[in-house]
Design a protein around this motif. Structure first.
Motif, PDB file in Angstrom:
ATOM      1  N   ARG B 274       0.814  -1.224   0.000  1.00 21.51           N
ATOM      2  CA  ARG B 274       0.000   0.000   0.000  1.00 21.51           C
ATOM      3  C   ARG B 274       0.851   1.280   0.000  1.00 21.51           C
ATOM      4  O   ARG B 274       0.291   2.383   0.054  1.00 21.51           O
ATOM      5  N   GLY B 275       2.217   1.123   0.021  1.00 23.59           N
ATOM      6  CA  GLY B 275       3.113   2.286  -0.011  1.00 23.59           C
ATOM      7  C   GLY B 275       3.109   3.080   1.282  1.00 23.59           C
ATOM      8  O   GLY B 275       3.241   4.309   1.263  1.00 23.59           O
ATOM      9  N   GLY B 276       2.869   2.331   2.422  1.00 22.45           N
ATOM     10  CA  GLY B 276       2.807   3.025   3.711  1.00 22.45           C
ATOM     11  C   GLY B 276       4.174   3.040   4.398  1.00 22.45           C
ATOM     12  O   GLY B 276       5.154   2.480   3.902  1.00 22.45           O
ATOM     13  N   ARG B 277       4.181   3.644   5.530  1.00 20.92           N
ATOM     14  CA  ARG B 277       5.422   3.720   6.312  1.00 20.92           C
ATOM     15  C   ARG B 277       5.145   3.229   7.708  1.00 20.92           C
ATOM     16  O   ARG B 277       4.007   3.300   8.185  1.00 20.92           O
ATOM     17  N   PHE B 278       6.193   2.717   8.416  1.00 21.40           N
ATOM     18  CA  PHE B 278       6.066   2.383   9.845  1.00 21.40           C
ATOM     19  C   PHE B 278       7.427   2.515  10.511  1.00 21.40           C
ATOM     20  O   PHE B 278       8.471   2.576   9.856  1.00 21.40           O
ATOM     21  N   VAL B 279       7.349   2.475  11.840  1.00 27.05           N
ATOM     22  CA  VAL B 279       8.576   2.690  12.629  1.00 27.05           C
ATOM     23  C   VAL B 279       8.869   1.426  13.416  1.00 27.05           C
ATOM     24  O   VAL B 279       7.941   0.804  13.958  1.00 27.05           O
ATOM     25  N   LEU B 280      10.126   1.037  13.453  1.00 22.91           N
ATOM     26  CA  LEU B 280      10.577  -0.074  14.273  1.00 22.91           C
ATOM     27  C   LEU B 280      11.417   0.465  15.408  1.00 22.91           C
ATOM     28  O   LEU B 280      12.413   1.164  15.188  1.00 22.91           O
ATOM     29  N   LEU B 281      10.971   0.201  16.665  1.00 22.57           N
ATOM     30  CA  LEU B 281      11.741   0.649  17.832  1.00 22.57           C
ATOM     31  C   LEU B 281      12.480  -0.550  18.398  1.00 22.57           C
ATOM     32  O   LEU B 281      11.927  -1.664  18.443  1.00 22.57           O
ATOM     33  N   PHE B 282      13.692  -0.346  18.826  1.00 20.98           N
ATOM     34  CA  PHE B 282      14.473  -1.393  19.455  1.00 20.98           C
ATOM     35  C   PHE B 282      14.802  -0.921  20.858  1.00 20.98           C
ATOM     36  O   PHE B 282      15.470   0.102  21.052  1.00 20.98           O
ATOM     37  N   CYS B 283      14.316  -1.628  21.906  1.00 18.42           N
ATOM     38  CA  CYS B 283      14.512  -1.190  23.294  1.00 18.42           C
ATOM     39  C   CYS B 283      15.420  -2.185  23.994  1.00 18.42           C
ATOM     40  O   CYS B 283      15.312  -3.400  23.758  1.00 18.42           O
ATOM     41  N   ASP B 284      16.224  -1.704  24.864  1.00 12.89           N
ATOM     42  CA  ASP B 284      17.145  -2.563  25.613  1.00 12.89           C
ATOM     43  C   ASP B 284      17.306  -1.991  27.011  1.00 12.89           C
ATOM     44  O   ASP B 284      17.544  -0.792  27.184  1.00 12.89           O
ATOM     45  N   ALA B 285      17.116  -2.886  28.019  1.00 12.23           N
ATOM     46  CA  ALA B 285      17.260  -2.405  29.415  1.00 12.23           C
ATOM     47  C   ALA B 285      18.722  -2.094  29.698  1.00 12.23           C
ATOM     48  O   ALA B 285      19.609  -2.850  29.299  1.00 12.23           O
ATOM     49  N   ASP B 286      18.979  -0.961  30.381  1.00 13.18           N
ATOM     50  CA  ASP B 286      20.352  -0.582  30.675  1.00 13.18           C
ATOM     51  C   ASP B 286      20.852  -1.354  31.889  1.00 13.18           C
ATOM     52  O   ASP B 286      20.094  -1.592  32.836  1.00 13.18           O
ATOM     53  N   ASN B 287      22.122  -1.744  31.825  1.00  9.60           N
ATOM     54  CA  ASN B 287      22.791  -2.424  32.950  1.00  9.60           C
ATOM     55  C   ASN B 287      22.030  -3.630  33.460  1.00  9.60           C
ATOM     56  O   ASN B 287      21.992  -3.914  34.659  1.00  9.60           O
ATOM     57  N   PHE B 288      21.379  -4.337  32.546  1.00 12.07           N
ATOM     58  CA  PHE B 288      20.525  -5.440  32.986  1.00 12.07           C
ATOM     59  C   PHE B 288      21.352  -6.560  33.605  1.00 12.07           C
ATOM     60  O   PHE B 288      20.956  -7.177  34.596  1.00 12.07           O
ATOM     61  N   LYS B 289      22.552  -6.809  33.010  1.00 12.66           N
ATOM     62  CA  LYS B 289      23.431  -7.863  33.526  1.00 12.66           C
ATOM     63  C   LYS B 289      23.842  -7.561  34.967  1.00 12.66           C
ATOM     64  O   LYS B 289      23.819  -8.436  35.840  1.00 12.66           O
ATOM     65  N   ALA B 290      24.117  -6.262  35.184  1.00 10.08           N
ATOM     66  CA  ALA B 290      24.549  -5.833  36.524  1.00 10.08           C
ATOM     67  C   ALA B 290      23.429  -5.982  37.537  1.00 10.08           C
ATOM     68  O   ALA B 290      23.645  -6.448  38.659  1.00 10.08           O
ATOM     69  N   PHE B 329      13.603  -5.631  23.589  1.00 13.67           N
ATOM     70  CA  PHE B 329      12.196  -5.547  23.184  1.00 13.67           C
ATOM     71  C   PHE B 329      12.124  -4.814  21.864  1.00 13.67           C
ATOM     72  O   PHE B 329      12.951  -3.946  21.592  1.00 13.67           O
ATOM     73  N   VAL B 330      11.144  -5.162  21.041  1.00 11.86           N
ATOM     74  CA  VAL B 330      10.920  -4.393  19.822  1.00 11.86           C
ATOM     75  C   VAL B 330       9.464  -3.938  19.791  1.00 11.86           C
ATOM     76  O   VAL B 330       8.573  -4.602  20.320  1.00 11.86           O
ATOM     77  N   VAL B 331       9.248  -2.801  19.128  1.00  8.16           N
ATOM     78  CA  VAL B 331       7.901  -2.273  18.963  1.00  8.16           C
ATOM     79  C   VAL B 331       7.759  -1.867  17.503  1.00  8.16           C
ATOM     80  O   VAL B 331       8.667  -1.255  16.939  1.00  8.16           O
ATOM     81  N   ILE B 332       6.630  -2.250  16.901  1.00  9.29           N
ATOM     82  CA  ILE B 332       6.344  -1.781  15.538  1.00  9.29           C
ATOM     83  C   ILE B 332       5.185  -0.790  15.655  1.00  9.29           C
ATOM     84  O   ILE B 332       4.093  -1.139  16.120  1.00  9.29           O
ATOM     85  N   VAL B 333       5.459   0.461  15.296  1.00 11.48           N
ATOM     86  CA  VAL B 333       4.427   1.492  15.312  1.00 11.48           C
ATOM     87  C   VAL B 333       3.933   1.629  13.880  1.00 11.48           C
ATOM     88  O   VAL B 333       4.613   2.159  13.016  1.00 11.48           O
ATOM     89  N   ASP B 334       2.774   1.142  13.627  1.00 10.61           N
ATOM     90  CA  ASP B 334       2.331   0.984  12.230  1.00 10.61           C
ATOM     91  C   ASP B 334       0.874   1.378  12.164  1.00 10.61           C
ATOM     92  O   ASP B 334       0.058   0.850  12.950  1.00 10.61           O
ATOM     93  N   PRO B 335       0.384   2.254  11.267  1.00 10.10           N
ATOM     94  CA  PRO B 335       1.245   2.984  10.308  1.00 10.10           C
ATOM     95  C   PRO B 335       1.846   4.263  10.925  1.00 10.10           C
ATOM     96  O   PRO B 335       1.364   4.720  11.949  1.00 10.10           O
TER      97      PRO B 335
END
Lengths: 181, 405
Positions: B274-290, B329-335
């Motif tokens: 359909r020629g649309g657009r979307f956003v892919l977010l990539f989230c990562d907890a800080d200092n999770f190992k610690a 974590f990932v998030v798809i914000v669509d459209p």
């Protein structure tokens, strides 16, 4: 059936001229053929006649008056063996004897015949003539032999006047007119 | 040759034809039995009457011919038997004298309709001796013919044929009736079974049919269907659980990596169409190992649950979120349209995540934080790998800047 035959017999009696022509009996060849036929016929007639106040199987007296014309040897044969005694009488002797059940009238003087017929009237006496082919002289049954054939006729007036009862089948046979032959 | 032999079809018959054949057989048997019985009884009775008739005729003839026999007079004999010639069923008459000579005779001018039947029923003439004063003076003989009998037999056969016709018609009607009353309910059972097998309609049931045996069969089928339906429902829920388990993370109940990969591929394909657009977010907890090392895995899990809750709360209806790794974590914000505001979303999530978490065994609190990177389709890439790389790089850059702070 029987009733209707009786009825027809009575009706026939009422007719003014009730003389019937004969039927035909088989006559065998031979010298005594006619004699046997006559005796058989006379016996047959006797066997079909009922005398009042007398048992059916009683012995009968047959009185021959005059001279028989068809055969001289009158000796009726009756099946069943009813005895018939034959007497030869003069016309005058009949009224004297008084026990004749059957009068066989042969050839005789006209006056004698008329006297006998008059004497019979009202009595239980059967009259058979062999000298009256047309059965006009007052006898009840008349035998006639023509051209070698034997037959009998019935005078219903004569029978009707007397107290004798004759089987209607025989009356009917005697009524068969000549056209059948 | 062998193949042809195996292909020979088995002769099949319908229930109706079977019933009609049975009916016809039974009815035919009954009709034939009763018909033959009646015919035989009738013929016997009729024969008795015919015998009496001949005897009476002979007696009448004997009476009529008696004087003729006495006077030996053929003409009178003929007159004597005259009445007999009008009686039906007499073929021939004879008057014999005492020596056995024929005095007179008569033969019916009508031909015998069935000489065989006559021969069978009247094999001998009826002879009556004529008696006069106790001695036999002759004999009257009467031959019967089959004219009356023939009529009866013919009528009987015709009636039998009529009965046969009625039987055939009645059988057809009865078979129809049977078909209606027996084949139709059977057909209903068959329809239900067919529906269940072909369309998996396990909710179908056989209705009450009003015939005890069929109702028992229907009841059994219904019970079987109940069981099948139970199994089917159980299997379906089991499968749903399994499916959910396979595509979701048990801790956060978010979809897992595999589900995300499928989802991303689908979104790319849809957006491309359909020629649309979307956003892919990539989230990562800080200092999770610690956190894990310092406070234990329970606290780490609580951090992950808190992050997932924050992400889920920030999503719109069409958006998609997944946990694809330990703390990723990932998030798809669509459209991506005027309403969507990825920047605001990121801020909202970060805000939410920073709520303090109570640590076990003390009043100390821990404030988790996350780093987020974004990639826009199709600006940053047109396949999943490129988008992930860009988002990952963005997250990493975010982590660096927050680390410097």
């Amino acid at each position: 059936m029987l009733g209707s035959l009786f009825l027809s017999g009575i009706l026939a009696v009422a007719q003014p001229v009730a003389v019937q022509t004969a039927n035909q009996t088989i006559v065998e060849d031979g010298a005594d053929g006619m004699a046997r036929a006559v005796n058989r016929m006379v016996g047959g007639i006797i066997s079909y006649v009922r005398w009042p106040e007398s048992p059916a199987a009683a012995a009968r007296n047959l009185c021959i008056v005059g001279s028989p014309t068809i055969t001289a040897s009158i000796a009726p044969s009756i099946a069943g063996g009813l005895p018939v005694t034959v007497h030869r009488l003069s016309p005058a002797a009949v009224s004297v004897r008084k026990d004749c059940d059957i009068l066989f009238l042969g050839r005789m003087a006209v006056a004698d015949r008329q006297r006998l017929i008059g004497w019979v009237r009202g009595r239980a006496v059967l009259t058979i003539s062999d000298d009256d082919p047309d059965c006009l002289h007052g006898a009840m049954f008349c035998l006639s032999a023509r051209a070698g054939r034997l037959g009998f006729s019935v005078n219903l007036d004569a029978i009707g006047r007397g107290p004798l009862r004759v089987d209607p089948r025989v009356l009917k046979m005697g009524q068969n007119d000549g056209s059948a032959t | 040759m062998i193949e042809r032999a195996t292909e020979t079809p088995v002769r099949r018959t319908t229930l109706q034809r079977l019933l009609s054949r049975f009916h016809f057989g039974i009815t035919l048997f009954a009709v034939a039995l009763s018909g033959i019985t009646i015919l035989l009884a009738g013929v016997t009775a009729l024969r008795g009457y015919a015998d009496r008739n001949l005897e009476l005729a002979a007696r009448l003839g004997a009476y009529g011919a008696e004087p003729a026999l006495v006077f030996n007079d053929p003409l009178a004999a003929r007159d004597g038997i005259e009445p007999l010639t009008e009686i039906a069923g007499i073929a021939r008459l004879r008057v014999l004298d005492d020596r056995g000579r024929v005095l007179t005779g008569w033969t019916s001018p009508n031909p015998d309709p069935a000489p065989l039947l006559t021969h069978l029923v009247f094999p001998r003439p009826y002879a009556i001796p004529v008696r006069r004063n106790g001695s036999v003076i002759g004999t009257v003989e009467v031959w019967g013919d089959s004219s009356t009998m023939n009529d009866y037999v013919r009528l009987g056969l015709l009636a039998g044929l009529g009965c046969l016709l009625v039987t055939a018609l009645g059988t057809i009607v009865l078979a129809r009736r049977f078909e209606y009353e027996l084949v139709k309910p059977l057909g209903e059972i068959a329809t239900v079974a067919h529906d269940v097998r072909l369309h998996r309609r396990f909710d179908k049931r056989v209705k009450p049919l009003g015939i005890a045996e069929l109702d028992r069969l229907g009841g059994d089928i219904n019970a079987l269907l109940d069981e099948l339906q139970g199994w089917q429902g159980h299997m379906e829920s089991e499968r749903a659980i399994l499916e959910h388990r396979a595509s979701h993370d048990p801790l956060t109940t978010l979809p897992n990596r595999a589900a995300f990969d499928r989802q991303l591929a689908e979104r790319i394909a849809a957006a491309e169409r359909r020629g649309g657009r979307f956003v892919l977010l990539f989230c990562d907890a800080d200092n999770f190992k610690a956190v894990n090392d310092e406070y234990g895995h329970a606290v780490g899990d609580r951090v992950l649950v808190a992050v997932s809750t924050c992400i889920r709360n920030g999503l719109r209806k069409g958006d998609f979120a997944a946990r694809i790794g330990g703390d990723e974590f990932v998030v798809i914000v669509d459209p991506l349209d005027a309403e969507a505001d990825p920047g605001a979303l990121i801020r909202r999530i970060k805000d939410c995540v920073s709520d303090p978490i109570a640590l076990p065994g003390g009043d100390e609190q821990y404030r988790p934080s996350i780093s987020v990177g974004a990639a826009v389709y199709p600006d940053d890439g047109s396949d999943s790998a490129a988008l992930l790389t860009v988002a990952d790089a963005g997250m990493y850059a975010d982590k660096m800047t927050s680390g410097e702070r």
